[in-house]
Design an enzyme around this catalytic site. Structure first.
Site, PDB file in Angstrom:
ATOM      1  CG  HIS A 104      -1.769  -1.074   1.500  1.00 24.88           C
ATOM      2  ND1 HIS A 104      -1.368  -2.228   2.103  1.00 24.88           N
ATOM      3  CD2 HIS A 104      -3.096  -1.226   1.233  1.00 24.88           C
ATOM      4  CE1 HIS A 104      -2.402  -3.057   2.183  1.00 24.88           C
ATOM      5  NE2 HIS A 104      -3.455  -2.485   1.654  1.00 24.88           N
ATOM      6  CG  ASP A 107       1.749  -1.202   3.376  1.00 22.25           C
ATOM      7  OD1 ASP A 107       1.126  -0.979   4.427  1.00 22.25           O
ATOM      8  OD2 ASP A 107       1.315  -1.900   2.436  1.00 22.25           O
TER       9      ASP A 107
HETATM   10  C1  XUL Z   1      -7.757  -6.915   3.827  1.00 25.68           C
HETATM   11  C2  XUL Z   1      -6.901  -7.253   2.673  1.00 25.68           C
HETATM   12  C3  XUL Z   1      -6.000  -6.161   2.196  1.00 25.68           C
HETATM   13  C4  XUL Z   1      -5.839  -6.102   0.716  1.00 25.68           C
HETATM   14  C5  XUL Z   1      -5.056  -4.931   0.227  1.00 25.68           C
HETATM   15  O1  XUL Z   1      -8.570  -7.935   4.261  1.00 25.68           O
HETATM   16  O2  XUL Z   1      -6.913  -8.355   2.182  1.00 25.68           O
HETATM   17  O3  XUL Z   1      -4.776  -6.329   2.823  1.00 25.68           O
HETATM   18  O4  XUL Z   1      -5.229  -7.257   0.221  1.00 25.68           O
HETATM   19  O5  XUL Z   1      -5.594  -3.717   0.631  1.00 25.68           O
END
Ligand code: XUL
Ligand code: CO
Length: 439
Positions: A104, A107
């Site tokens: 992300h 992150d």
């Molecule tokens: C949440 C999830 C996230 C996504 C990316 O349940 O799976 O980590 O993969 O935002």
């Protein structure tokens, strides 16, 4: 800015030693260059590490504080923490022989107090990651924007009833797409944890879903205009943190993509624990996506048979993953996608080496499942039994039905002629045993 620090002290590159090995820091099944069918294991599986869990997860839960010490997060300056986290992730990937990572925006580096400060930070850390990628050959499987942690997203991001929040979400997505393009990412993910509602009493669902579609169109157009050639992925999940998430499951997402004319650019990222939260199996969700030609990528983890929430444990169920691998192989495997370990070690797994064991376990489990699935397909009985079950549609009137040459009245006449059909066994237990023979 460059660091030569070692975070995973004493961890040598994890080697394949075969199933008789007693070494807990070796692969027993994952042998990257071993051919399975037409591709090598590493070409099939395309493993990725998840920045948020593996290099940002501190072991907090709704009842308790952090339990884990992540040495790469000890620097005072947030940008330096970003560089250090990247060093740790690349060191870890090299040790495990994992070639991809997922992130992300926040992150990579913590969000600043103003948008332009966040952007400046992100650009610095992306430049550093790009340099590390050049040095090591590691790649981005996918990037995404965190549109769920900040309080501004408490009512949704693209689906917030407040237009100013939608603009903030758009700014984040623009920057995260820029980062993904800069790092040559193969995919860009949308997971809408807050794109949903807590109560219909205050929600105009139709308007919110139209906003989500408009938002995805804008993101797609921006990405395509600015050099993103990869796949956009939607990651379904039924709930948590929203009570009801709009991207509930694969079927719901496919209907949404079709309704809003997004089928050409978007595929699905199917996550094991999201499937089970929707009361489906992982293989069901994969099959639904595959049937629509939209099986893009996977988030690997597992839920818990007793708990009803997203526990994100590392995968360890060979039997279930064999069924999943059958779907993947029959669908022709990954193109731009891969297997991202969206999984976390338990809160009381507090040694850094636990992260290494977790990934070894996950990779070995997938390798076993891949080997079993390929052997089942090579053996052929599974495929031919399933095909035989539908043999009455291969010729004669059954075939005419399939090709649209019979009316309801024709079927009525045939029913009268044929009399009561004899019962034909579905042979489920036989097939379950057949699978067991290969795992
Ligand atoms: C949440 C999830 C996230 C996504 C990316 O349940 O799976 O980590 O993969 O935002
Ligand atoms: Co996920």
């Amino acid at each position: 800015m460059k660091r030569t620090h070692t975070y995973f002290k004493g961890i040598k590159p994890i080697a394949f030693e075969g199933k008789e090995s007693d070494n807990p820091l070796a692969f027993r099944y994952y042998n990257p260059r071993q051919k399975v069918g037409k591709k090598t294991m590493e070409e099939h599986l395309r493993f990725a590490v998840a920045f948020w869990h593996s290099f940002g997860g501190m072991g907090t839960d709704p009842f308790g504080a952090a339990t884990k010490t992540l040495p790469w997060l000890s620097a005072k300056d947030p940008v330096q923490r970003g560089y250090n986290k990247i060093d740790a992730a690349f060191e870890f990937m090299s040790a495990l022989g994992i070639h991809f990572y997922c992130f992300h925006d926040y992150d990579l580096v913590e969000e600043g107090s103003m948008l332009n400060q966040s952007e400046e930070r992100l650009q610095k850390v992306v430049a550093y990651a790009k340099k590390k990628q050049k040095e090591t050959g590691k790649q981005v499987l996918w990037g995404t924007a965190n549109l769920f942690s900040h309080p501004r997203y408490m009512n949704g991001a693209a689906t917030s009833p407040d237009f100013r929040v939608v603009c903030h979400a758009a700014a984040q997505v623009k920057n995260a797409i820029d980062a993904t393009v800069e790092l040559g990412g193969a995919n860009y993910v949308f997971w809408g944890g807050r794109e949903g509602y807590l109560s219909l009493l205050n929600t105009d669902m139709k308007r919110e879903q139209e906003h989500l579609a408009r938002f995805l169109h804008l993101a797609r157009d921006y990405g395509r205009k600015n050099g993103f050639k990869g796949t956009f992925l939607i990651e379904p999940k039924p709930m948590e943190p929203s009570k009801h998430q709009y991207d509930f499951d694969a079927a719901t997402v496919i209907a949404f993509l079709r309704e809003f004319d997004l089928m050409d650019d978007f595929k699905l990222n199917i996550e094991v624990n999201h499937a089970t939260l929707a009361h489906h199996t992982f293989q069901h969700e994969l099959q639904v996506a595959a049937n629509a030609g939209l099986l893009g990528s996977m988030d690997a983890n597992r839920g818990d048979y007793q708990n009803g929430w997203d526990t994100d444990q590392f995968p360890n169920n060979v039997y279930e993953l064999t069924e999943a691998m059958l779907v993947l192989l029959e669908a022709g495997g990954f193109r731009t996608g891969g297997i991202n370990f969206d999984a976390k070690t338990r809160r009381n797994s507090t040694d850094l080496v636990d992260l290494v064991y977790a990934h070894i376990g996950g990779m070995d489990t997938f390798a076993r499942a891949l080997l079993a699935a390929q052997a089942i397909l090579d053996d052929g009985e599974y495929v031919s039994l399933r095909k035989k079950r539908y043999a009455s549609f291969d010729t004669g009137d059954g075939k005419k039905f399939e090709t649209g040459k019979l009316s309801l009245k024709d079927l009525h006449a045939l029913a009268g002629k044929a009399g009561e059909p004899e019962l034909i066994s579905g042979k489920q237990e036989y097939l379950e045993n057949l699978l067991n023979k290969f795992v």
